[in-house]
Write a protein that holds these residues in place. Structure first.
Motif, PDB file in Angstrom:
ATOM      1  N   LYS A  33       0.948  -1.255  -0.006  1.00  0.00           N
ATOM      2  CA  LYS A  33       0.177  -0.075  -0.019  1.00  0.00           C
ATOM      3  C   LYS A  33       0.882   1.204   0.152  1.00  0.00           C
ATOM      4  O   LYS A  33       0.632   2.242  -0.569  1.00  0.00           O
ATOM      5  CB  LYS A  33      -0.939   0.063   1.235  1.00  0.00           C
ATOM      6  CG  LYS A  33      -1.793   1.118   1.508  1.00  0.00           C
ATOM      7  CD  LYS A  33      -2.743   1.214   0.366  1.00  0.00           C
ATOM      8  CE  LYS A  33      -3.675   2.496   0.591  1.00  0.00           C
ATOM      9  NZ  LYS A  33      -4.538   2.618  -0.520  1.00  0.00           N
TER      10      LYS A  33
ATOM     11  N   THR B 120      -6.358  -4.669   8.907  1.00  0.00           N
ATOM     12  CA  THR B 120      -5.915  -5.604   7.331  1.00  0.00           C
ATOM     13  C   THR B 120      -4.668  -5.291   7.108  1.00  0.00           C
ATOM     14  O   THR B 120      -4.315  -5.702   5.912  1.00  0.00           O
ATOM     15  CB  THR B 120      -6.943  -4.954   6.481  1.00  0.00           C
ATOM     16  OG1 THR B 120      -6.558  -3.396   6.207  1.00  0.00           O
ATOM     17  CG2 THR B 120      -8.390  -5.155   6.954  1.00  0.00           C
ATOM     18  N   SER B 121      -3.671  -4.346   7.666  1.00  0.00           N
ATOM     19  CA  SER B 121      -2.288  -3.839   7.459  1.00  0.00           C
ATOM     20  C   SER B 121      -1.344  -4.399   8.248  1.00  0.00           C
ATOM     21  O   SER B 121      -1.518  -4.636   9.327  1.00  0.00           O
ATOM     22  CB  SER B 121      -2.145  -2.605   7.001  1.00  0.00           C
ATOM     23  OG  SER B 121      -2.211  -1.866   8.263  1.00  0.00           O
TER      24      SER B 121
HETATM   25  C1  LIG Z   1      -4.414  -1.997  -0.833  1.00  0.00           C
HETATM   26  C2  LIG Z   1      -5.894  -1.802  -1.231  1.00  0.00           C
HETATM   27  C3  LIG Z   1      -6.736  -3.021  -1.523  1.00  0.00           C
HETATM   28  C4  LIG Z   1      -6.413  -0.978  -0.144  1.00  0.00           C
HETATM   29  O1  LIG Z   1      -7.642  -0.667  -0.317  1.00  0.00           O
HETATM   30  P1  LIG Z   1      -8.228   0.720   0.643  1.00  0.00           P
HETATM   31  O2  LIG Z   1      -9.799   0.784   0.205  1.00  0.00           O
HETATM   32  O3  LIG Z   1      -7.236   2.049   0.614  1.00  0.00           O
HETATM   33  O4  LIG Z   1      -8.354  -0.053   1.936  1.00  0.00           O
HETATM   34  P2  LIG Z   1      -8.587   0.834   3.444  1.00  0.00           P
HETATM   35  O5  LIG Z   1      -9.059   2.123   3.305  1.00  0.00           O
HETATM   36  O6  LIG Z   1      -9.579  -0.063   4.074  1.00  0.00           O
HETATM   37  O7  LIG Z   1      -7.060   0.672   3.995  1.00  0.00           O
HETATM   38  C5  LIG Z   1      -6.858  -0.638   4.070  1.00  0.00           C
HETATM   39  C6  LIG Z   1      -5.486  -0.788   5.278  1.00  0.00           C
HETATM   40  O8  LIG Z   1      -4.579   0.179   4.813  1.00  0.00           O
HETATM   41  C7  LIG Z   1      -4.062   1.233   5.716  1.00  0.00           C
HETATM   42  N1  LIG Z   1      -3.634   2.401   4.652  1.00  0.00           N
HETATM   43  C8  LIG Z   1      -4.395   3.030   3.802  1.00  0.00           C
HETATM   44  N2  LIG Z   1      -3.655   3.946   3.290  1.00  0.00           N
HETATM   45  C9  LIG Z   1      -2.404   4.031   3.932  1.00  0.00           C
HETATM   46  C10 LIG Z   1      -1.345   4.685   3.864  1.00  0.00           C
HETATM   47  N3  LIG Z   1      -1.206   5.774   2.910  1.00  0.00           N
HETATM   48  N4  LIG Z   1      -0.499   4.367   4.722  1.00  0.00           N
HETATM   49  C11 LIG Z   1      -0.554   3.679   5.682  1.00  0.00           C
HETATM   50  N5  LIG Z   1      -1.563   2.703   5.884  1.00  0.00           N
HETATM   51  C12 LIG Z   1      -2.530   2.874   4.868  1.00  0.00           C
HETATM   52  C13 LIG Z   1      -5.380   1.583   6.381  1.00  0.00           C
HETATM   53  O9  LIG Z   1      -5.127   2.081   7.699  1.00  0.00           O
HETATM   54  C14 LIG Z   1      -5.948   0.131   6.528  1.00  0.00           C
HETATM   55  O10 LIG Z   1      -5.035  -0.558   7.608  1.00  0.00           O
HETATM   56  P3  LIG Z   1      -5.820  -1.224   8.958  1.00  0.00           P
HETATM   57  O11 LIG Z   1      -6.989  -2.229   8.415  1.00  0.00           O
HETATM   58  O12 LIG Z   1      -4.680  -2.006   9.663  1.00  0.00           O
HETATM   59  O13 LIG Z   1      -6.360  -0.025   9.826  1.00  0.00           O
HETATM   60  C15 LIG Z   1      -6.059  -0.655  -2.728  1.00  0.00           C
HETATM   61  O14 LIG Z   1      -5.514   0.561  -2.303  1.00  0.00           O
HETATM   62  C16 LIG Z   1      -5.356  -1.198  -3.566  1.00  0.00           C
HETATM   63  O15 LIG Z   1      -5.528  -2.116  -4.309  1.00  0.00           O
HETATM   64  N6  LIG Z   1      -3.827  -0.619  -3.848  1.00  0.00           N
HETATM   65  C17 LIG Z   1      -3.095  -1.218  -4.994  1.00  0.00           C
HETATM   66  C18 LIG Z   1      -1.917  -2.005  -4.426  1.00  0.00           C
HETATM   67  C19 LIG Z   1      -0.873  -2.672  -5.251  1.00  0.00           C
HETATM   68  O16 LIG Z   1      -1.279  -2.939  -6.556  1.00  0.00           O
HETATM   69  N7  LIG Z   1       0.441  -2.451  -4.949  1.00  0.00           N
HETATM   70  C20 LIG Z   1       1.267  -3.006  -5.799  1.00  0.00           C
HETATM   71  C21 LIG Z   1       1.802  -1.736  -6.511  1.00  0.00           C
HETATM   72  S1  LIG Z   1       2.310  -1.922  -8.025  1.00  0.00           S
END
Ligand SMILES: CC(C)(COP(=O)(O)OP(=O)(O)OC[C@H]1O[C@@H](n2cnc3c(N)ncnc32)[C@H](O)[C@@H]1OP(=O)(O)O)[C@@H](O)C(=O)NCCC(=O)NCCS
Length: 138
Positions: free
Chosen positions: A52, A81-82
């Motif tokens: 993330k 979830t993280s």
């Molecule tokens: C990862 C993903 C599924 C999360 O979806 P989302 O809708 O942002 O999910 P949430 O808002 O419920 O956050 C999920 C967790 O991430 C954490 N989080 C979100 N943004 C964050 C950030 N910028 N920094 C730190 N933690 C973060 C949240 O606090 C939460 O953690 P917790 O449940 O332990 O409290 C989505 O953003 C995604 O698919 N991103 C692309 C990932 C990827 O492809 N990575 C490879 C890069 S090429």
């Protein structure tokens, strides 16, 4: 006696990993930070993880061709979830510096960079799932 730290990844860097200056390309280090954090997360709980965020990556020292580079990991936070993993990268100097010829390193250890990586556990649709089992809602 302090127990020996075991890195999540340890590797020797090769000519394919260099930039135009002949030192190691930062993207190679970032890629291995990403992989090392995933190895650490899998030790905490068996899930599919996506990266993330990577916080505050700063390169303190260059990495040279021929250095042996270790990626040490530590879980610093387990959320719902993280997982947040700190990755510390150390180079053993066996390679050539900019001002020194190849093979003049003697294994000195240098911290070259560190980062905090946030990984999110996801289901087969790519949506976040709890790291730990959650109590049933009634
Ligand atoms: C990862 C993903 C599924 C999360 O979806 P989302 O809708 O942002 O999910 P949430 O808002 O419920 O956050 C999920 C967790 O991430 C954490 N989080 C979100 N943004 C964050 C950030 N910028 N920094 C730190 N933690 C973060 C949240 O606090 C939460 O953690 P917790 O449940 O332990 O409290 C989505 O953003 C995604 O698919 N991103 C692309 C990932 C990827 O492809 N990575 C490879 C890069 S090429």
């Amino acid at each position: 006696m302090t127990p020996e730290r075991i890195p999540a990844i340890k590797l020797l860097l090769l000519p394919k990993d260099t930039n135009a200056l002949g030192t190691i390309f930062g993207g190679v280090i970032l890629s291995n930070i990403d992989l090392a954090s995933a190895v650490e997360a899998r030790k905490v709980a068996a899930h599919r993880y996506v990266t993330k965020a990577m916080h505050e990556v700063e390169f303190h020292e260059p990495v040279y061709l021929g250095d042996i580079v270790s990626f040490y990991t530590e879980t610093v936070r387990v959320g719902r979830t993280s997982i947040t993993v700190r990755v510390s990268v150390e180079a053993e100097r066996w390679g050539a510096g900019i001002t020194s010829p190849a093979g003049t390193g003697h294994g000195e250890k240098v911290k070259v960079t560190e980062a905090e990586v946030v990984l999110v556990a996801v289901n087969d649709k790519g949506r976040p799932v709890p790291i730990r089992p959650e109590p049933m809602q009634v």
